[in-house]
Design a protein around this motif. Structure first.
Motif, short mmCIF file in Angstrom:
data_model
loop_
_atom_site.label_atom_id
_atom_site.label_comp_id
_atom_site.label_asym_id
_atom_site.label_seq_id
_atom_site.Cartn_x
_atom_site.Cartn_y
_atom_site.Cartn_z
N LYS A 142 0.82 -1.21 0.00
CA LYS A 142 0.00 0.00 0.00
C LYS A 142 0.86 1.26 0.00
O LYS A 142 1.76 1.40 0.81
CB LYS A 142 -0.93 0.00 1.22
CG LYS A 142 -1.85 1.19 1.29
CD LYS A 142 -2.71 1.13 2.55
CE LYS A 142 -3.63 2.34 2.65
NZ LYS A 142 -4.46 2.29 3.89
N LYS A 143 0.55 2.18 -0.91
CA LYS A 143 1.29 3.44 -0.95
C LYS A 143 0.93 4.28 0.26
O LYS A 143 -0.23 4.32 0.69
CB LYS A 143 0.96 4.21 -2.23
CG LYS A 143 1.93 5.35 -2.53
CD LYS A 143 1.77 5.87 -3.95
CE LYS A 143 2.86 6.87 -4.28
NZ LYS A 143 2.77 7.35 -5.68
N ILE A 144 1.91 4.95 0.84
CA ILE A 144 1.68 5.75 2.04
C ILE A 144 2.15 7.19 1.83
O ILE A 144 3.02 7.46 0.99
CB ILE A 144 2.40 5.16 3.27
CG1 ILE A 144 3.91 5.02 3.01
CG2 ILE A 144 1.79 3.83 3.67
CD1 ILE A 144 4.71 4.57 4.22
N THR A 145 1.56 8.10 2.59
CA THR A 145 1.98 9.50 2.59
C THR A 145 1.93 10.04 4.01
O THR A 145 1.25 9.48 4.87
CB THR A 145 1.07 10.39 1.71
OG1 THR A 145 -0.25 10.40 2.26
CG2 THR A 145 1.02 9.87 0.27
N VAL A 146 2.66 11.12 4.21
CA VAL A 146 2.60 11.80 5.50
C VAL A 146 1.20 12.37 5.69
O VAL A 146 0.42 12.49 4.74
CB VAL A 146 3.66 12.92 5.59
CG1 VAL A 146 5.07 12.34 5.56
CG2 VAL A 146 3.46 13.93 4.46
N HIS A 147 0.88 12.73 6.93
CA HIS A 147 -0.46 13.24 7.25
C HIS A 147 -0.64 14.64 6.66
O HIS A 147 0.11 15.55 6.99
CB HIS A 147 -0.64 13.28 8.76
CG HIS A 147 -2.05 13.52 9.19
ND1 HIS A 147 -3.01 12.54 9.12
CD2 HIS A 147 -2.66 14.62 9.69
CE1 HIS A 147 -4.16 13.03 9.57
NE2 HIS A 147 -3.98 14.29 9.92
N LYS A 148 -1.63 14.80 5.79
CA LYS A 148 -1.81 16.06 5.07
C LYS A 148 -2.76 17.02 5.77
O LYS A 148 -2.63 18.23 5.67
CB LYS A 148 -2.34 15.76 3.66
CG LYS A 148 -1.45 14.87 2.80
CD LYS A 148 -0.17 15.57 2.43
CE LYS A 148 0.65 14.73 1.43
NZ LYS A 148 1.91 15.40 1.06
N GLU A 190 10.30 4.95 13.86
CA GLU A 190 9.53 6.16 14.14
C GLU A 190 9.41 7.03 12.89
O GLU A 190 8.36 7.61 12.61
CB GLU A 190 10.16 6.92 15.29
CG GLU A 190 9.91 6.23 16.64
CD GLU A 190 10.73 6.78 17.78
OE1 GLU A 190 10.23 7.66 18.50
OE2 GLU A 190 11.87 6.31 17.96
N LEU A 191 10.47 7.10 12.09
CA LEU A 191 10.39 7.82 10.82
C LEU A 191 9.43 7.11 9.85
O LEU A 191 8.74 7.76 9.07
CB LEU A 191 11.78 7.95 10.19
CG LEU A 191 12.65 9.06 10.77
CD1 LEU A 191 14.08 8.94 10.24
CD2 LEU A 191 12.08 10.44 10.45
N ALA A 192 9.38 5.80 9.92
CA ALA A 192 8.44 5.05 9.08
C ALA A 192 7.00 5.37 9.48
O ALA A 192 6.13 5.54 8.62
CB ALA A 192 8.71 3.55 9.19
N ALA A 195 6.22 8.67 8.06
CA ALA A 195 5.93 8.56 6.63
C ALA A 195 4.53 8.00 6.38
O ALA A 195 3.87 8.33 5.39
CB ALA A 195 6.97 7.66 5.95
N ARG A 196 4.07 7.20 7.30
CA ARG A 196 2.75 6.57 7.19
C ARG A 196 1.62 7.52 7.60
O ARG A 196 0.44 7.23 7.39
CB ARG A 196 2.75 5.33 8.08
CG ARG A 196 1.52 4.46 8.03
CD ARG A 196 1.72 3.29 8.98
NE ARG A 196 0.52 2.48 9.13
CZ ARG A 196 0.42 1.43 9.94
NH1 ARG A 196 1.48 1.06 10.66
NH2 ARG A 196 -0.70 0.75 10.03
N GLY A 197 1.98 8.65 8.20
CA GLY A 197 0.98 9.61 8.61
C GLY A 197 0.52 9.47 10.03
O GLY A 197 -0.47 10.10 10.43
N LEU A 198 1.20 8.68 10.85
CA LEU A 198 0.79 8.46 12.23
C LEU A 198 1.46 9.44 13.20
O LEU A 198 1.00 9.62 14.32
CB LEU A 198 1.10 7.03 12.66
CG LEU A 198 0.45 5.92 11.82
CD1 LEU A 198 0.75 4.56 12.42
CD2 LEU A 198 -1.05 6.13 11.70
#
Length: 266
Positions: A142-148, A190-192, A195-198
């Motif tokens: 699944k493609k992930i993005t930071v929390h927008k 934690e960086l992952a 990146a996942r937006g958590l």
């Protein structure tokens, strides 16, 4: 085989070899001081050996920069560097706290900014975060993005392990404002999560983190749309030396970055 496939397979093998070792008495066996300066535990050695054995088996032309093993040249004509922290969060792994990972990255040049591929595998459950430069970031398939969006709760990851009293005073506003701070004990993972937006922003201003600790998290975060700056608010970059120590701020967007900078008075 593409570089990202090599890193993913090596990371998968680490998971298979250590998933039943974490939290056991054997995991904590002392194997002396590693090249990174910390005590090498058996679980660290098993994980690093897994990666090295696999890279040798497939005859991948590279130089490995490992947290425990140091610089290992696997070829006279290397294509680049495999930057390895085979167990990031060793203290968690030894105690059985389910937050530790395998971090692998590849850089064709001796620069953090040259990293093209990275994999962070959550060794407590096998979840794999990965990215290739220009192709986005993924959690498994699944493609992930930071929390927008504006967060309901602003989650701030902040590494304070071993922080000086001066730094603690400097970052005190982070804890005083309407933030929900977290320090979980494995920078790459934690960086992952960032990146996942958590996590909305991740801060490490200790000038202690090594490139091996965050190389894979760096490329995954950038490919997920995150902004990663040094403490002078310039794009984070460095060489890949063991002596290099970094400070950085990873933010999901410009507004969160601006708010964080104001709180820290950078």
């Amino acid at each position: 085989m593409q570089v990202i496939e090599i890193l993913r397979e090596a990371s998968r093998q680490v998971y298979e070899n250590v998933k039943d070792l974490a939290g056991t008495k054997a995991a904590a066996e002392d194997h002396g001081i590693g090249k990174g300066g910390d005590i090498s535990r058996k679980i660290d050695i098993v994980a690093e050996k897994t990666v090295l054995d696999y890279l040798k088996k497939i005859k991948f032309d590279c130089i490995v920069l490992g947290e425990e093993c140091g610089r290992v040249e696997l070829s006279r004509k290397p294509k680049g560097f495999v930057i390895m922290d085979a167990i990031d969060g060793s203290a968690n792994a030894v105690r059985g706290i389910p937050f530790f990972c395998c971090s692998l990255a590849f850089a064709p040049k001796n620069k953090l900014s040259s990293i093209t591929d990275g994999v962070v595998t959550d060794l407590s459950n096998g979840d794999m975060y990965w990215a290739t430069k220009g192709k986005g970031a993924y959690l498994n398939k699944k493609k992930i993005t930071v929390h927008k969006q504006k967060p309901v709760y602003k989650i701030v990851g902040i590494n304070v392990s071993g922080a000086t009293p001066k730094l603690v005073k400097r970052i005190q506003p982070i804890f005083q404002n309407s933030n929900h701070s977290r320090h979980l004990g494995a920078n790459a993972l934690e960086l992952a999560l960032f990146a996942r937006g958590l996590i909305d922003v991740y801060i490490d201003l200790r000038e202690k983190i090594r490139v091996t600790d965050m190389a894979a998290g760096y490329i995954i975060s950038k490919e997920a749309g995150g902004v990663i700056l040094d403490q002078k608010l310039k794009p984070l970059d460095s060489d890949l030396s063991y002596e290099t120590r970094l400070s950085f701020i990873a933010a999901a967007n410009k507004q969160i970055l601006s708010d964080t900078v104001k709180q820290l008075k950078l």
